[in-house]
Write a protein that holds these residues in place. Structure first.
Motif, PDB file in Angstrom:
ATOM      1  N   TYR A  93       0.927  -1.305  -0.453  1.00  0.00           N
ATOM      2  CA  TYR A  93       0.263  -0.013   0.331  1.00  0.00           C
ATOM      3  C   TYR A  93       1.088   0.994  -0.333  1.00  0.00           C
ATOM      4  O   TYR A  93       0.593   2.141  -0.222  1.00  0.00           O
ATOM      5  N   SER A 125      -6.159  -1.144  -2.564  1.00  0.00           N
ATOM      6  CA  SER A 125      -7.433  -0.895  -1.792  1.00  0.00           C
ATOM      7  C   SER A 125      -7.612  -3.002  -1.181  1.00  0.00           C
ATOM      8  O   SER A 125      -7.441  -2.771   0.415  1.00  0.00           O
ATOM      9  N   GLU A 185      -9.804   4.873   0.562  1.00  0.00           N
ATOM     10  CA  GLU A 185     -10.048   4.026  -1.093  1.00  0.00           C
ATOM     11  C   GLU A 185     -11.161   4.211  -1.844  1.00  0.00           C
ATOM     12  O   GLU A 185     -11.528   3.577  -3.032  1.00  0.00           O
TER      13      GLU A 185
END
Length: 203
Positions: free
Chosen positions: A27, A37, A66
């Motif tokens: 991430y 996500s 997100e």
């Protein structure tokens, strides 16, 4: 993609610490990765399993940022409050549940979550903070919300029934405490009127 496989394989092998580390790296280092996500949600989910609730709250919030438009994203914002509740951080649990409510109280697709958040706030005040006044106010808000939004989901109706029971229970306790006594006839009459008025409210 190889880092995602590392995380996934670690998760499947129940090496949750390693999986969380890999999902976090994915991430943080690859903001354009199409499954980022998924990575942040998996990190939140595994952190919850590891009982690192406050850190899990951070990643559930990131998942919401997100996926704001998705039902899963909205529920993740609710989960932020749930994580603080599991961490027994009552102040932040209430704060984040209230934030969720203010964000989504007018959105019909998540009325069950709004009702659930209000119910959790009431339970915290009642069972953890021993604040009967705030608990009562919170139960009243559940009923007001459900009536105003005309909510009919099974889950919300369950919270409404519980709220009604709690409020009647409080009223009944108050009714029992009213003593029909008096130093004189006038005081006796006033106390009798209070008892009768309380009894009518319970009917």
């Amino acid at each position: 993609q190889s880092l995602y496989l590392v995380a996934y394989n670690a998760e499947m092998s129940y090496d949750h610490e390693k999986a969380v580390k890999a999902y976090k790296q994915l991430y943080d280092k690859y903001p354009r990765y199409k499954k980022k996500s998924n990575a942040v949600f998996n990190a939140a989910f595994l952190l919850e399993k590891l009982q690192k609730y406050k850190e899990a709250a951070t990643y559930y919030r990131l998942y919401y940022t997100e996926e704001k438009s998705k039902p899963e994203g909205k529920e993740a914002l609710y989960d932020v409050g749930r994580m603080y509740q599991k961490a027994e951080d009552w102040k932040n649990a209430i704060k984040n549940y209230e934030s969720f409510i203010s964000t989504f109280e007018n959105e019909l697709s998540v009325t069950h979550l709004v009702a659930r958040a209000r119910y959790q706030i009431a339970k915290i005040y009642e069972e953890k903070l021993n604040n009967k006044k705030m608990a009562k106010a919170s139960y009243e808000k559940i009923l007001s919300y459900i009536a105003a939004k005309k909510v009919t989901t099974d889950e919300s109706m369950l919270y409404a029934a519980e709220a009604k029971f709690k409020l009647l229970e409080d009223d009944f306790d108050a009714y029992l405490k009213i003593k029909i006594l008096g130093k004189n006839d006038k005081q006796l009459e006033e106390n009798l009127k209070k008892k009768l008025a309380a009894m009518k409210e319970l009917e």
